[in-house]
Design a protein around this motif. Structure first.
Motif, PDB file in Angstrom:
ATOM      1  N   VAL A   8      39.441 -83.556   8.380  1.00  0.00           N
ATOM      2  CA  VAL A   8      39.525 -82.351   9.197  1.00  0.00           C
ATOM      3  C   VAL A   8      40.786 -81.592   8.813  1.00  0.00           C
ATOM      4  O   VAL A   8      41.872 -82.184   8.743  1.00  0.00           O
ATOM      5  CB  VAL A   8      39.549 -82.688  10.704  1.00  0.00           C
ATOM      6  CG1 VAL A   8      39.700 -81.426  11.545  1.00  0.00           C
ATOM      7  CG2 VAL A   8      38.291 -83.455  11.098  1.00  0.00           C
ATOM      8  N   PHE A  65      32.111 -83.452  15.612  1.00  0.00           N
ATOM      9  CA  PHE A  65      33.563 -83.425  15.721  1.00  0.00           C
ATOM     10  C   PHE A  65      33.959 -82.835  17.078  1.00  0.00           C
ATOM     11  O   PHE A  65      33.477 -81.759  17.441  1.00  0.00           O
ATOM     12  CB  PHE A  65      34.163 -82.539  14.626  1.00  0.00           C
ATOM     13  CG  PHE A  65      33.894 -83.008  13.226  1.00  0.00           C
ATOM     14  CD1 PHE A  65      34.849 -83.732  12.526  1.00  0.00           C
ATOM     15  CD2 PHE A  65      32.695 -82.714  12.599  1.00  0.00           C
ATOM     16  CE1 PHE A  65      34.604 -84.145  11.227  1.00  0.00           C
ATOM     17  CE2 PHE A  65      32.443 -83.123  11.301  1.00  0.00           C
ATOM     18  CZ  PHE A  65      33.402 -83.848  10.615  1.00  0.00           C
ATOM     19  N   ALA A  67      36.176 -80.893  18.267  1.00  0.00           N
ATOM     20  CA  ALA A  67      37.202 -79.925  17.885  1.00  0.00           C
ATOM     21  C   ALA A  67      37.857 -79.272  19.102  1.00  0.00           C
ATOM     22  O   ALA A  67      39.077 -79.059  19.123  1.00  0.00           O
ATOM     23  CB  ALA A  67      36.603 -78.860  16.966  1.00  0.00           C
ATOM     24  N   LEU A 104      35.531 -80.924   7.516  1.00  0.00           N
ATOM     25  CA  LEU A 104      35.480 -79.833   8.483  1.00  0.00           C
ATOM     26  C   LEU A 104      36.763 -79.033   8.372  1.00  0.00           C
ATOM     27  O   LEU A 104      37.853 -79.586   8.524  1.00  0.00           O
ATOM     28  CB  LEU A 104      35.320 -80.374   9.912  1.00  0.00           C
ATOM     29  CG  LEU A 104      35.338 -79.324  11.021  1.00  0.00           C
ATOM     30  CD1 LEU A 104      34.111 -78.425  10.933  1.00  0.00           C
ATOM     31  CD2 LEU A 104      35.432 -79.994  12.389  1.00  0.00           C
ATOM     32  N   TYR A 111      34.446 -72.324  11.818  1.00  0.00           N
ATOM     33  CA  TYR A 111      34.495 -73.569  11.057  1.00  0.00           C
ATOM     34  C   TYR A 111      33.622 -73.435   9.829  1.00  0.00           C
ATOM     35  O   TYR A 111      32.746 -72.571   9.753  1.00  0.00           O
ATOM     36  CB  TYR A 111      34.066 -74.787  11.896  1.00  0.00           C
ATOM     37  CG  TYR A 111      32.651 -74.751  12.411  1.00  0.00           C
ATOM     38  CD1 TYR A 111      31.599 -75.259  11.658  1.00  0.00           C
ATOM     39  CD2 TYR A 111      32.368 -74.225  13.668  1.00  0.00           C
ATOM     40  CE1 TYR A 111      30.297 -75.239  12.144  1.00  0.00           C
ATOM     41  CE2 TYR A 111      31.070 -74.212  14.152  1.00  0.00           C
ATOM     42  CZ  TYR A 111      30.047 -74.726  13.384  1.00  0.00           C
ATOM     43  OH  TYR A 111      28.761 -74.705  13.875  1.00  0.00           O
TER      44      TYR A 111
END
Length: 117
Positions: A8, A65, A67, A104, A111
């Motif tokens: 990430v 994810f 996020a 990511l 994203y």
């Protein structure tokens, strides 16, 4: 045998996304099976491959994810509801002998991903 890995990158701060929770699912039609949960390390990576060797199978997968939780923990002022919250990357593994790196790149507003090796 191949492997599946991820990382990430937090593009709002220009640094790895450390502490992001990730869930990996195998997808078969409308059915999803949780295979693994992981959390990114200080380098924004998972310490070991998500799949490797005999775990690698041809098929459809999802990486989810967390996020929004990551950005909230970073002190980012987020709207309610969050614009980017749980990011789901749906992808296929066509050759279990190859390496699949599915990163990511994320901000609270956008994203992206790509297939690495």
């Amino acid at each position: 045998m191949g492997k599946l890995s991820t990382h990430v990158l937090d593009i709002t701060q220009g640094k790895p996304g450390a502490g992001v929770e990730i869930a990996l699912y195998a997808v078969n039609g409308n059915n999803k099976t949780l295979l693994k949960n992981a959390v990114t390390n200080q380098d924004g990576r998972v310490d070991v491959p998500l799949l490797q060797g005999g775990e690698m199978r041809v098929g459809q997968y999802e990486l989810v994810f967390s996020a929004g939780d990551y950005f909230a923990a970073q002190g980012v002022d987020l709207p309610a509801p969050r614009f980017v919250d749980r990011v789901t990357l749906a992808f296929g593994i066509a050759d279990a002998d190859q390496n699949y790196h599915v990163p990511l790149v994320v901000s609270p507003w956008s994203y992206s991903t790509y297939r690495g090796s």
